[in-house]
Design a protein around this motif. Structure first.
Motif, PDB file in Angstrom:
ATOM      1  N   THR A   1      24.532  51.150 129.338  1.00  0.00           N
ATOM      2  CA  THR A   1      25.170  49.851 129.099  1.00  0.00           C
ATOM      3  C   THR A   1      26.565  50.021 128.508  1.00  0.00           C
ATOM      4  OG1 THR A   1      24.007  49.669 126.991  1.00  0.00           O
ATOM      5  CG2 THR A   1      23.032  48.532 128.863  1.00  0.00           C
ATOM      6  N   THR A   2      26.736  51.031 127.660  1.00  0.00           N
ATOM      7  CA  THR A   2      28.076  51.314 127.128  1.00  0.00           C
ATOM      8  C   THR A   2      29.030  51.683 128.257  1.00  0.00           C
ATOM      9  OG1 THR A   2      27.155  52.088 125.038  1.00  0.00           O
ATOM     10  CG2 THR A   2      29.396  52.787 125.559  1.00  0.00           C
ATOM     11  N   GLY A   3      28.580  52.546 129.152  1.00  0.00           N
ATOM     12  CA  GLY A   3      29.426  52.956 130.284  1.00  0.00           C
ATOM     13  C   GLY A   3      29.721  51.808 131.219  1.00  0.00           C
ATOM     14  N   TRP A   4      28.718  50.968 131.463  1.00  0.00           N
ATOM     15  CA  TRP A   4      28.910  49.814 132.344  1.00  0.00           C
ATOM     16  C   TRP A   4      29.961  48.877 131.769  1.00  0.00           C
ATOM     17  CZ3 TRP A   4      27.342  49.008 137.167  1.00  0.00           C
ATOM     18  CH2 TRP A   4      27.370  47.721 137.677  1.00  0.00           C
ATOM     19  N   LYS A   5      29.881  48.606 130.486  1.00  0.00           N
ATOM     20  CA  LYS A   5      30.861  47.722 129.825  1.00  0.00           C
ATOM     21  C   LYS A   5      32.243  48.368 129.823  1.00  0.00           C
ATOM     22  CE  LYS A   5      27.493  45.474 126.871  1.00  0.00           C
ATOM     23  NZ  LYS A   5      26.950  45.382 125.510  1.00  0.00           N
ATOM     24  N   LEU A   6      32.278  49.666 129.589  1.00  0.00           N
ATOM     25  CA  LEU A   6      33.549  50.390 129.559  1.00  0.00           C
ATOM     26  C   LEU A   6      34.230  50.326 130.923  1.00  0.00           C
ATOM     27  CD1 LEU A   6      34.409  53.479 127.748  1.00  0.00           C
ATOM     28  CD2 LEU A   6      34.541  53.714 130.202  1.00  0.00           C
ATOM     29  N   LEU A   7      33.481  50.579 131.989  1.00  0.00           N
ATOM     30  CA  LEU A   7      34.065  50.571 133.324  1.00  0.00           C
ATOM     31  C   LEU A   7      34.428  49.160 133.782  1.00  0.00           C
ATOM     32  CD1 LEU A   7      31.796  53.223 135.044  1.00  0.00           C
ATOM     33  CD2 LEU A   7      34.123  53.521 134.175  1.00  0.00           C
ATOM     34  N   ALA A   8      33.665  48.171 133.381  1.00  0.00           N
ATOM     35  CA  ALA A   8      33.956  46.793 133.771  1.00  0.00           C
ATOM     36  C   ALA A   8      35.114  46.213 132.972  1.00  0.00           C
ATOM     37  CB  ALA A   8      32.721  45.918 133.582  1.00  0.00           C
ATOM     38  N   GLY A   9      35.361  46.749 131.782  1.00  0.00           N
ATOM     39  CA  GLY A   9      36.400  46.217 130.912  1.00  0.00           C
ATOM     40  C   GLY A   9      37.777  46.784 131.161  1.00  0.00           C
ATOM     41  N   HIS A  10      37.910  47.763 132.034  1.00  0.00           N
ATOM     42  CA  HIS A  10      39.188  48.386 132.361  1.00  0.00           C
ATOM     43  C   HIS A  10      39.881  48.966 131.136  1.00  0.00           C
ATOM     44  CE1 HIS A  10      38.820  47.009 136.425  1.00  0.00           C
ATOM     45  NE2 HIS A  10      38.587  45.794 135.993  1.00  0.00           N
ATOM     46  N   GLU A  11      39.096  49.602 130.270  1.00  0.00           N
ATOM     47  CA  GLU A  11      39.666  50.291 129.119  1.00  0.00           C
ATOM     48  C   GLU A  11      39.305  51.769 129.209  1.00  0.00           C
ATOM     49  OE1 GLU A  11      38.213  48.597 125.529  1.00  0.00           O
ATOM     50  OE2 GLU A  11      38.556  46.564 126.212  1.00  0.00           O
ATOM     51  N   ALA A  12      40.309  52.610 129.253  1.00  0.00           N
ATOM     52  CA  ALA A  12      40.039  54.044 129.379  1.00  0.00           C
ATOM     53  C   ALA A  12      40.042  54.749 128.033  1.00  0.00           C
ATOM     54  CB  ALA A  12      41.072  54.686 130.297  1.00  0.00           C
ATOM     55  N   GLN A  13      40.420  54.066 126.951  1.00  0.00           N
ATOM     56  CA  GLN A  13      40.487  54.713 125.644  1.00  0.00           C
ATOM     57  C   GLN A  13      39.164  55.360 125.243  1.00  0.00           C
ATOM     58  OE1 GLN A  13      42.750  55.915 124.383  1.00  0.00           O
ATOM     59  NE2 GLN A  13      44.347  54.598 123.641  1.00  0.00           N
ATOM     60  N   PRO A  14      38.056  54.626 125.249  1.00  0.00           N
ATOM     61  CA  PRO A  14      36.809  55.251 124.791  1.00  0.00           C
ATOM     62  C   PRO A  14      36.119  56.108 125.846  1.00  0.00           C
ATOM     63  CG  PRO A  14      36.440  52.927 125.209  1.00  0.00           C
ATOM     64  CD  PRO A  14      37.900  53.196 125.464  1.00  0.00           C
ATOM     65  N   LEU A  15      36.763  56.334 126.981  1.00  0.00           N
ATOM     66  CA  LEU A  15      36.145  57.088 128.062  1.00  0.00           C
ATOM     67  C   LEU A  15      35.782  58.505 127.630  1.00  0.00           C
ATOM     68  CD1 LEU A  15      35.300  56.977 131.022  1.00  0.00           C
ATOM     69  CD2 LEU A  15      37.601  57.685 131.642  1.00  0.00           C
ATOM     70  N   ARG A  16      36.664  59.183 126.941  1.00  0.00           N
ATOM     71  CA  ARG A  16      36.385  60.549 126.471  1.00  0.00           C
ATOM     72  C   ARG A  16      35.188  60.565 125.523  1.00  0.00           C
ATOM     73  NH1 ARG A  16      37.844  64.875 129.200  1.00  0.00           N
ATOM     74  NH2 ARG A  16      40.055  64.969 129.573  1.00  0.00           N
ATOM     75  N   GLY A  17      35.133  59.594 124.628  1.00  0.00           N
ATOM     76  CA  GLY A  17      34.012  59.525 123.690  1.00  0.00           C
ATOM     77  C   GLY A  17      32.689  59.301 124.405  1.00  0.00           C
ATOM     78  N   TRP A  18      32.705  58.429 125.426  1.00  0.00           N
ATOM     79  CA  TRP A  18      31.493  58.158 126.188  1.00  0.00           C
ATOM     80  C   TRP A  18      31.048  59.395 126.952  1.00  0.00           C
ATOM     81  CZ3 TRP A  18      30.910  56.920 131.691  1.00  0.00           C
ATOM     82  CH2 TRP A  18      29.633  56.491 132.016  1.00  0.00           C
ATOM     83  N   LEU A  19      32.001  60.107 127.549  1.00  0.00           N
ATOM     84  CA  LEU A  19      31.663  61.354 128.253  1.00  0.00           C
ATOM     85  C   LEU A  19      31.079  62.379 127.287  1.00  0.00           C
ATOM     86  CD1 LEU A  19      34.641  61.811 130.739  1.00  0.00           C
ATOM     87  CD2 LEU A  19      32.324  61.057 131.232  1.00  0.00           C
ATOM     88  N   SER A  20      31.624  62.432 126.094  1.00  0.00           N
ATOM     89  CA  SER A  20      31.095  63.344 125.084  1.00  0.00           C
ATOM     90  C   SER A  20      29.661  62.959 124.711  1.00  0.00           C
ATOM     91  CB  SER A  20      31.995  63.308 123.851  1.00  0.00           C
ATOM     92  OG  SER A  20      31.456  64.082 122.824  1.00  0.00           O
ATOM     93  N   ASP A  21      29.405  61.663 124.568  1.00  0.00           N
ATOM     94  CA  ASP A  21      28.043  61.197 124.265  1.00  0.00           C
ATOM     95  C   ASP A  21      27.080  61.564 125.392  1.00  0.00           C
ATOM     96  OD1 ASP A  21      28.966  60.138 121.915  1.00  0.00           O
ATOM     97  OD2 ASP A  21      29.013  58.059 122.642  1.00  0.00           O
ATOM     98  N   LEU A  22      27.541  61.434 126.640  1.00  0.00           N
ATOM     99  CA  LEU A  22      26.696  61.794 127.782  1.00  0.00           C
ATOM    100  C   LEU A  22      26.359  63.284 127.762  1.00  0.00           C
ATOM    101  CD1 LEU A  22      28.321  59.817 130.751  1.00  0.00           C
ATOM    102  CD2 LEU A  22      26.167  59.315 129.604  1.00  0.00           C
ATOM    103  N   GLU A  23      27.376  64.108 127.482  1.00  0.00           N
ATOM    104  CA  GLU A  23      27.161  65.558 127.468  1.00  0.00           C
ATOM    105  C   GLU A  23      26.235  65.984 126.339  1.00  0.00           C
ATOM    106  OE1 GLU A  23      31.014  67.360 127.410  1.00  0.00           O
ATOM    107  OE2 GLU A  23      31.456  66.764 129.464  1.00  0.00           O
ATOM    108  N   GLN A  24      26.288  65.280 125.214  1.00  0.00           N
ATOM    109  CA  GLN A  24      25.469  65.643 124.057  1.00  0.00           C
ATOM    110  C   GLN A  24      24.108  64.957 124.058  1.00  0.00           C
ATOM    111  OE1 GLN A  24      27.965  64.683 120.745  1.00  0.00           O
ATOM    112  NE2 GLN A  24      29.479  66.236 121.266  1.00  0.00           N
ATOM    113  N   SER A  25      23.806  64.186 125.086  1.00  0.00           N
ATOM    114  CA  SER A  25      22.557  63.420 125.123  1.00  0.00           C
ATOM    115  C   SER A  25      21.320  64.299 125.273  1.00  0.00           C
ATOM    116  CB  SER A  25      22.596  62.409 126.265  1.00  0.00           C
ATOM    117  OG  SER A  25      22.559  63.076 127.519  1.00  0.00           O
TER     118      SER A  25
END
Length: 139
Positions: free
Chosen positions: A42-66
């Protein structure tokens, strides 16, 4: 059932059936990682729908550490071409129409494979492009 659950996680507002809420609750109760996956998606869906790339690195980091193999592989794939992903998130441009035309041309080509030279596919493509559009006139 799993496709309904996937859709309910990603876009819960589109499905209003009470069974979906029960299905989500059952998934949360049955699988401990479900809550983590639901939050990340849901975080990724909101991030991609909101057209904001700032938190993209943080989300990718969360995915990798999941600790979830599929999410980590997805994050690695996105990170491999991060500049293109960032541009897709930040800009409003879409190549959807072009991809549709390419798909149509490939379908025509596959349907006629080995049956004709270049003249027939060319005629089919040009004929479709020259068809008049329907117009409504008032009487």
């Amino acid at each position: 059932m799993s496709s309904t659950l996937s859709w309910a996680v990603l876009v819960p507002s589109t499905i209003r059936a009470p069974e979906v809420g029960a299905l989500l609750e059952a998934g949360r109760a049955a699988t401990p990682k479900f809550v983590q996956v639901e939050r990340l998606l849901t975080t990724g869906w909101k991030l991609l729908a909101g057209h904001e790339a700032q938190p993209l690195r943080g989300w990718l980091s969360d995915l990798e550490q999941s600790g979830i193999k599929e999410l980590r592989a997805f994050a690695v794939g996105l990170d491999r071409d991060f500049d293109a992903v960032r541009a897709a998130v930040e800009t409003a441009y879409s190549n959807g129409r072009m991809e549709g035309q390419i798909n149509r041309l490939k379908t025509i080509k596959r349907g006629m494979y080995g049956r004709a030279g270049l003249d027939l596919p060319k005629a089919r493509v040009l004929h479709q492009a020259q068809r008049p559009t329907a117009s409504v006139t008032k009487r």
